[in-house]
Scaffold this active site. Structure first.
Site, PDB file in Angstrom:
ATOM      1  N   GLY A 239     -61.235  48.368  13.373  1.00  0.00           N
ATOM      2  CA  GLY A 239     -62.107  49.530  13.517  1.00  0.00           C
ATOM      3  C   GLY A 239     -62.298  50.063  14.920  1.00  0.00           C
ATOM      4  N   PRO A 274     -57.254  44.331  14.114  1.00  0.00           N
ATOM      5  CA  PRO A 274     -57.099  45.652  14.719  1.00  0.00           C
ATOM      6  C   PRO A 274     -55.814  46.331  14.271  1.00  0.00           C
ATOM      7  CG  PRO A 274     -56.470  43.959  16.286  1.00  0.00           C
ATOM      8  CD  PRO A 274     -56.940  43.240  15.054  1.00  0.00           C
ATOM      9  N   ARG A 276     -55.498  50.553  14.374  1.00  0.00           N
ATOM     10  CA  ARG A 276     -55.517  51.810  15.119  1.00  0.00           C
ATOM     11  C   ARG A 276     -55.501  51.594  16.638  1.00  0.00           C
ATOM     12  NH1 ARG A 276     -57.850  56.421  12.841  1.00  0.00           N
ATOM     13  NH2 ARG A 276     -59.110  55.092  11.492  1.00  0.00           N
ATOM     14  N   ARG A 312     -54.014  63.106   8.230  1.00  0.00           N
ATOM     15  CA  ARG A 312     -55.376  62.883   8.746  1.00  0.00           C
ATOM     16  C   ARG A 312     -56.182  64.177   8.941  1.00  0.00           C
ATOM     17  NH1 ARG A 312     -56.670  60.825  12.992  1.00  0.00           N
ATOM     18  NH2 ARG A 312     -58.386  59.592  12.199  1.00  0.00           N
ATOM     19  N   TYR A 316     -59.362  63.944   6.611  1.00  0.00           N
ATOM     20  CA  TYR A 316     -60.596  63.553   7.316  1.00  0.00           C
ATOM     21  C   TYR A 316     -61.085  64.620   8.293  1.00  0.00           C
ATOM     22  CZ  TYR A 316     -58.449  58.925   6.304  1.00  0.00           C
ATOM     23  OH  TYR A 316     -57.835  57.841   5.737  1.00  0.00           O
ATOM     24  N   CYS A 355     -47.070  73.961   0.580  1.00  0.00           N
ATOM     25  CA  CYS A 355     -47.799  74.991  -0.153  1.00  0.00           C
ATOM     26  C   CYS A 355     -49.206  74.540  -0.499  1.00  0.00           C
ATOM     27  CB  CYS A 355     -47.021  75.364  -1.411  1.00  0.00           C
ATOM     28  SG  CYS A 355     -45.415  76.014  -0.998  1.00  0.00           S
TER      29      CYS A 355
HETATM   30  C1  PLP Z   1     -57.929  49.316   7.632  1.00  0.00           C
HETATM   31  C2  PLP Z   1     -58.437  47.965   7.862  1.00  0.00           C
HETATM   32  C3  PLP Z   1     -58.364  47.392   9.134  1.00  0.00           C
HETATM   33  C4  PLP Z   1     -57.821  48.117  10.344  1.00  0.00           C
HETATM   34  O1  PLP Z   1     -58.696  49.088  10.827  1.00  0.00           O
HETATM   35  P1  PLP Z   1     -58.364  49.806  12.214  1.00  0.00           P
HETATM   36  O2  PLP Z   1     -59.424  50.800  12.388  1.00  0.00           O
HETATM   37  O3  PLP Z   1     -57.024  50.434  12.082  1.00  0.00           O
HETATM   38  O4  PLP Z   1     -58.412  48.777  13.278  1.00  0.00           O
HETATM   39  C5  PLP Z   1     -58.778  46.084   9.283  1.00  0.00           C
HETATM   40  N1  PLP Z   1     -59.285  45.386   8.228  1.00  0.00           N
HETATM   41  C6  PLP Z   1     -59.382  45.915   6.995  1.00  0.00           C
HETATM   42  C7  PLP Z   1     -59.890  45.086   5.901  1.00  0.00           C
HETATM   43  C8  PLP Z   1     -58.966  47.218   6.775  1.00  0.00           C
HETATM   44  O5  PLP Z   1     -59.077  47.743   5.555  1.00  0.00           O
END
Ligand code: PLP
Length: 429
Positions: A239, A274, A276, A312, A316, A355
């Site tokens: 996250g 991790p 992202r 994305r 989002y 489209c």
């Molecule tokens: C998607 C996810 C992550 C990775 O999240 P990032 O924001 O990409 O670091 C880690 N753990 C779980 C369980 C996820 O679903």
């Protein structure tokens, strides 16, 4: 920090001109910087070193096996969310004892396969799933290791579609009932509760949710131990946010400042997932302008990347920086603030050929004047770009190329039209 920069008014990835890559591999094209992803992995490894963490790269972020291999070679394990990702983790050279498996809907086959390869633990998301894992482990004469995924019920912290720790989402067990569920599995012959899992959502740009979540986790771990469980792992998920607009992301050290003490307090090994943070800023999507037009009082730049390549923005309302690979004179480098007015720039929507009115990469964006044939770079596209791509509108998936210094290497060839229909042809007649 990333390794995309303008030199003599043209964009480079590490030591390679992006124009040359577009010529050689075509567009749309994903371009990844190896130095950038390894830098970010190392940043986490260094910041959290005191907790001797198990870092499980989240494969759903970018599942390319060549990127997976880099992660494995540099010490990471894998966080997988399906049997397909487990397959990718193994194909990347991952070993079972460094793989963790999350997801609310694991099938029997997926559970069986994960037991076979000896994954470190399942992140269990419901009482029924826990019972099912126990039953399957029993059939196979195994003891499954599990971490209970808990929804800590925190205030909203990111986009509603990617916030996984507010009350009412499908993820995890309720924090009020998790201890009661665990109570039924003390000294169970086929399930061992070894950890607590908490993935809070993504992307997160503050340490507060980690502070609040880990405090609740430490408290829960005490209760689970009191019941008689040997809790070894505190899994705080992924996250960590990245730079999408400007330099808004926190360094890994900021999260470590909160999570390392929590791990020590819990007496557990810290597990992180991790995704992202490692690959997000390490990738760009390169596209070529097909047409420009004005309609309904708006200016449109139509280029050859679309929502099927990068969903994305559509899904989002995400913001991605976009800038020409070779900007017109007078616009040498990208602005520090993409949301401010840029003198002499043109405000336009950057859209693709699909489209759907929702097919866009950017809306009301100030860009230098663009012409047919110009190349654009969409930044911070390394995470949830290619991995969320599709063939919608009969569009073959883009190619992916990995840059290491002055070397470049194709790590996924562009799909062909034949690829699009093959599974339909390969059926009994
Ligand atoms: C998607 C996810 C992550 C990775 O999240 P990032 O924001 O990409 O670091 C880690 N753990 C779980 C369980 C996820 O679903």
């Amino acid at each position: 920090m990333d390794h995309f920069h303008y030199r003599d008014r043209a964009l480079y990835c590490e030591g390679v001109a992006v124009e040359d890559l577009a010529t050689e591999y075509g567009t749309p094209l994903y371009v990844y910087s190896q130095a950038t992803m390894l830098h970010h992995l190392r940043q986490i490894q260094t910041a959290f070193a005191d907790a001797q963490p198990l870092i499980c790269y989240s494969l759903k972020t970018n599942g390319n096996i060549h990127i997976g291999r880099l992660m494995a070679e540099h010490g990471a394990g894998f966080d997988v969310t399906s049997g397909g990702e487990l397959y990718r983790a193994l194909a990347s050279g991952g070993s079972g004892d460094k793989i963790v498996f999350a997801g609310v809907g694991k099938t029997d086959d997926e559970i069986r396969k994960a037991l076979e390869v000896g994954i470190r633990f399942f992140n269990v998301e419901s009482e029924e799933e826990l019972a099912n894992i126990a039953a399957i482990a029993r059939q196979h004469g195994r003891k499954a290791q599990v971490a209970l995924r808990v929804n800590p019920d925190l205030p909203p912290k990111t986009h509603v579609k990617t916030d996984t720790s507010v009350k009412g989402v499908k993820f995890g067990l309720d924090i009020e009932t998790v201890v009661e569920v665990a109570g039924q599995y003390v000294n169970h012959p086929h399930v061992e509760i070894v950890g607590l899992h908490m993935h809070l959502g993504s992307p997160i740009l503050s340490t507060d949710p980690y502070r609040q979540g880990s405090a609740k986790a430490v408290d829960l771990i005490k209760k689970l131990r009191h019941q008689g469980h040997t809790i070894t792992y505190l899994n705080m998920g992924g996250g960590f946010g990245i730079h999408y607009r400007k330099q808004e992301a926190l360094p890994a050290a900021a999260f470590a400042e909160v999570l390392v003490p929590a791990a020590k307090q819990s007496g557990c090994q810290l597990v992180l997932e991790p995704g992202r943070f490692i690959v997000g800023n390490a990738g760009i999507l390169v596209s070529r302008v097909l047409y420009t037009k004005s309609t309904g009082g708006k200016r449109y730049v139509i280029q050859d990347a679309a929502m099927n390549d990068l969903i994305r923005p559509t899904l989002y309302e995400s913001f991605h920086r976009i800038w020409p690979v070779r900007p017109a004179p007078g616009f040498p480098t990208p602005p520090s603030d993409y949301e401010a007015d840029i003198p002499n720039a043109v405000r336009c929507d950057v859209v693709g050929p699909v489209c759907e009115s929702g097919d866009f990469l950017a809306r009301d964006r100030c860009l230098p004047p663009l012409r047919r044939g110009d190349l654009l770079a969409t930044f911070s596209a390394g995470a949830y770009g290619m991995s969320m791509s599709s063939n919608y509108n009969g569009r073959p998936r883009a190619a992916e190329v990995l840059i290491d210094g002055r070397r470049h290497r194709l790590i996924r060839r562009r799909e062909t039209y034949e690829d699009l229909v093959r599974p339909e042809r390969e059926v009994p007649t």
